[in-house]
Design a protein around this motif. Structure first.
Motif, PDB file in Angstrom:
ATOM      1  N   LYS A   8      29.921  28.263  34.394  1.00 36.22           N
ATOM      2  CA  LYS A   8      30.476  29.649  34.292  1.00 36.22           C
ATOM      3  C   LYS A   8      29.616  30.714  34.040  1.00 36.22           C
ATOM      4  O   LYS A   8      30.058  31.701  34.495  1.00 36.22           O
ATOM      5  CB  LYS A   8      31.826  29.205  33.505  1.00 36.22           C
TER       6      LYS A   8
ATOM      7  N   ALA B  14      27.157  36.720  43.262  1.00 37.57           N
ATOM      8  CA  ALA B  14      28.013  35.936  44.117  1.00 37.57           C
ATOM      9  C   ALA B  14      27.262  35.788  45.586  1.00 37.57           C
ATOM     10  O   ALA B  14      27.680  34.797  46.253  1.00 37.57           O
ATOM     11  CB  ALA B  14      29.160  36.502  44.244  1.00 37.57           C
TER      12      ALA B  14
ATOM     13  N   GLY C 170      28.434  34.150  36.475  1.00 34.87           N
ATOM     14  CA  GLY C 170      28.962  35.117  36.148  1.00 34.87           C
ATOM     15  C   GLY C 170      30.587  35.212  35.914  1.00 34.87           C
ATOM     16  O   GLY C 170      31.061  36.302  35.490  1.00 34.87           O
ATOM     17  N   ILE C 171      31.109  34.187  35.703  1.00 34.54           N
ATOM     18  CA  ILE C 171      32.434  34.014  35.336  1.00 34.54           C
ATOM     19  C   ILE C 171      32.593  34.175  33.618  1.00 34.54           C
ATOM     20  O   ILE C 171      33.729  34.932  33.444  1.00 34.54           O
ATOM     21  CB  ILE C 171      33.170  32.598  35.746  1.00 34.54           C
ATOM     22  N   LEU C 172      31.825  33.733  33.067  1.00 30.93           N
ATOM     23  CA  LEU C 172      31.798  33.892  31.725  1.00 30.93           C
ATOM     24  C   LEU C 172      30.577  34.755  31.084  1.00 30.93           C
ATOM     25  O   LEU C 172      29.407  34.725  31.601  1.00 30.93           O
ATOM     26  CB  LEU C 172      32.030  32.548  30.876  1.00 30.93           C
ATOM     27  N   VAL C 173      30.856  35.700  30.179  1.00 31.20           N
ATOM     28  CA  VAL C 173      29.714  36.297  29.537  1.00 31.20           C
ATOM     29  C   VAL C 173      29.070  35.522  28.079  1.00 31.20           C
ATOM     30  O   VAL C 173      30.196  35.049  27.453  1.00 31.20           O
ATOM     31  CB  VAL C 173      30.119  37.671  29.028  1.00 31.20           C
TER      32      VAL C 173
ATOM     33  N   ARG D 159      28.189  40.652  38.779  1.00 33.60           N
ATOM     34  CA  ARG D 159      28.809  39.632  39.344  1.00 33.60           C
ATOM     35  C   ARG D 159      28.946  39.341  40.728  1.00 33.60           C
ATOM     36  O   ARG D 159      28.714  38.442  41.503  1.00 33.60           O
ATOM     37  CB  ARG D 159      30.284  39.313  38.536  1.00 33.60           C
TER      38      ARG D 159
ATOM     39  N   TYR E  11      26.561  37.886  34.813  1.00 31.06           N
ATOM     40  CA  TYR E  11      27.881  38.651  34.508  1.00 31.06           C
ATOM     41  C   TYR E  11      27.697  40.169  34.520  1.00 31.06           C
ATOM     42  O   TYR E  11      28.913  40.782  34.288  1.00 31.06           O
ATOM     43  CB  TYR E  11      28.160  38.425  33.063  1.00 31.06           C
TER      44      TYR E  11
END
Lengths: 268, 335
Positions: free
Chosen positions: B68, B96, B72-75, B92, B89
């Motif tokens: 994740k 993607a 880039g879903i989580l920092v 993002r 992140y």
């Protein structure tokens, strides 16, 4: 991505959403019937009450119906556009929200465009019919200025109520669950606007104007069109409806984005 | 050249402490206590273009959290991540475009619509050109046999079909990097094999860098040359699979079926670790004694019906690492 591409993409996504909804024909038809029944029910209740009182806070039955028609007209359109936000917490809860974050488009836009509530068109048409009927009964003279003002304040109303849906959904970024807030805030606020604000205590009127600005959805604009007084507030306050909608929606969007960045640092 | 660089990455979560029972539930409703959970403690690695890397570890080791952060879903709480020259992140949406992501447990496709519609929508979302879309669809249809279910709604697909559709969907925009989170979970043997062949092929033909997490060691053995093993948020091994087998695969097992049943079997350099009727499992260290020496010892005094020598599967090595820790195992392997 250029704005024009976003518009194009929006129509592609919502048409997919509509086709998906059509897959469940029975549910689709039942939803339309359900919505119309619910709204007729409210109108009948109103009529029964007014039959007793004749006037409510100087508003006659048809004036109140006019108020009601504006409310459900903008709500109908708001639901078509923004209802998907009500289920945001389900996405966060079961982890399917992540998919909106691995794609190269704005997640707010992507989430909003995932569903387009076709069934609400039934409601929209229903409210349009009521609206036309009531304006004929009230002999409103529609100048082009009045029509423009009405359209602008309906857009304002859509943005206020849409903004509220967005704000409530954003709570899910902090608490994971948010549907309860829908029933605590949205439902009473909408019920409040079924009647002219003037019948409520001053504090309630004040909240409906400046805190949860649902007064701008129908009461203030309707007062302008029907040339009725709005005690405690200046008569021209209704003209601010579109502006209030715009500002409120911007705030809601910013809070949503803030929630998203929190989500990104905490996960679910 | 590294396409993915991860440097001292750490990710903490604050988790609400839940108390048991009705009173506990009420208490936590009013006052909540939080505790810090370190999902990823301090992980660094770099992955070169064109590699297939197995990212493995037991449940809760921090695999998904790492993925994740890379997507880039989580920092991350601290540390640096660089994917294809970008900080995921911070960029993002840009990031993607250069990654494909498949979550084995959750489909990314439009559930209620015919499969082909998901592909067409993704084409629009990723702004894939007609030419590129057609080229990819032709290739994927050929290798993955998509045409047999393109007009079926996604919710009616079998798991194998859905995974094939999902992986094809993740590659429509020609990403140089592909993240696969448990791509073979729940699939039958044939479907697994198809999936592996496809992953190998796109890695080979298109030079796509692949990072996959899995619990299926066969995936690792058949697909990856390198694996990164993590446990409790820390990296415990990073290197070639051949190396780990070489290092820990010294302990072999000789399985013999004897004509008669014995009271006990004593051997020089070997140790009976299990017996069942006339069958004996004898563990030995390849460096100390050879299999033929052991067999000679046995045949001298007993008549042998059948025998096999077993090399430990990567699976058993890894389960030993999970249980005993990598460091302890290194020590015991030297002895």
């Amino acid at each position: 991505m250029a704005a024009i591409k976003y518009v194009n993409l929006y129509f592609k996504l919502i048409s997919a959403g509509i086709r998906a909804q059509m897959q469940y024909r029975f549910a689709f038809i039942m939803r339309i019937i359900g919505l119309i029944t619910a709204y007729t029910g409210t109108a009948v209740t109103m009529w029964v009450m007014l039959y007793q009182f004749q006037v409510l806070g100087s508003w006659t039955f048809f004036e109140m119906l006019f108020l009601y028609a504006i409310a459900i007209l903008s709500w109908g359109f708001c639901v078509i556009l923004f209802l998907h936000f009500r289920s945001l917490d389900t996405y966060i809860l079961n982890g399917t929200f992540d998919r909106f974050l691995v794609r190269p488009i704005n997640p707010f836009f992507h989430f909003m465009a995932m569903k387009f509530d076709m069934a609400s068109f039934g409601q929209f048409i229903f409210s349009l019919i009521i609206f036309i009927w009531v304006s004929l009964e009230l002999h409103i003279e529609w100048s082009s200025g009045k029509v423009l003002f009405l359209l602008a304040s309906i857009i304002g109303g859509i943005l206020i109520q849409g903004g509220m849906l967005v704000l409530i959904s954003a709570i899910a970024f902090w608490t994971t669950k948010s549907q309860q807030f829908y029933w605590v805030v949205m439902y009473p606020a909408r019920n409040l606007t079924n009647y002219p604000l003037v019948i409520y205590p001053k504090i309630v009127q004040w909240i409906a104007a400046f805190v949860v600005p649902f007064g701008f959805v129908n009461y203030f604009p309707a007062a302008v069109i029907l040339e009725k007084g709005t005690p405690f507030f200046p008569v021209s306050i209704g003209y601010f409806s579109p502006l209030v909608g715009l500002v409120f929606f911007m705030i809601a969007y910013c809070v949503w984005m803030l929630g998203l960045s929190r989500y990104k640092s905490t996960g679910s | 050249m590294p396409i993915i660089e991860v440097e001292n990455v750490r990710k903490d979560f604050m988790i609400a402490k839940r108390e048991t029972g009705m009173m506990g539930a009420l208490k936590s409703l009013i006052k909540r206590e939080y505790m810090r959970k370190e999902a990823v403690k301090d992980i660094s690695f770099s992955i070169n273009e064109g590699e297939i890397v197995g990212y493995i570890g037991p449940n809760g080791a921090g695999k998904s959290t790492t993925i994740k952060m890379l997507t880039g879903i989580l920092v991350p709480s601290s540390g640096n991540v660089l994917v294809n020259g970008l900080v995921p992140y911070e960029n993002r949406q840009e990031n993607a475009k250069s990654i494909g992501v498949v979550f084995g447990q959750r489909s990314q496709l439009w559930w209620d619509l015919p499969t082909i519609e998901s592909f067409e929508l993704l084409k629009e979302i990723y702004q894939v050109s007609n030419q590129c879309y057609k080229k990819n669809m032709d290739t994927f249809t050929e290798i993955l046999g998509l045409d047999e279910f393109l007009n079926t709604p996604v919710r009616q697909l079998s798991l194998g079909q859905r995974m094939r559709a999902d992986i094809a969907a993740s590659l429509l925009h020609d990403p140089p990097i592909l993240f696969l989170d448990e791509p073979t979970i729940g699939l039958d043997v044939v479907a697994k094999e198809k999936m592996r062949t496809f992953i190998k092929e796109i890695n080979h033909e298109r030079k796509i860098t692949v990072i996959l997490t899995t619990h299926d060691m066969e995936d690792i053995e058949k697909l990856c040359e390198r694996m990164i093993l993590i446990d409790h948020g820390m990296k415990v091994y990073d290197g070639e699979i051949a190396m780990i087998k070489e290092r820990f695969g010294k302990i072999r097992t000789l399985i013999v079926d004897l004509e008669e049943s014995l009271h006990s079997l004593q051997l020089l350099g070997g140790e009976v670790c299990k017996e069942e009727g006339n069958r004996y499992w004898i563990k030995f260290n390849r460096d100390e004694v050879s299999a033929s020496e052991l067999i000679a010892q046995i045949t001298k005094t007993h008549s042998v019906k059948d025998l096999t020598v077993e090399e430990p599967a990567i699976e058993s090595i890894i389960s030993r690492i999970y249980q005993e820790g990598y460091k302890d195992l290194q020590v015991s392997a030297k002895v």
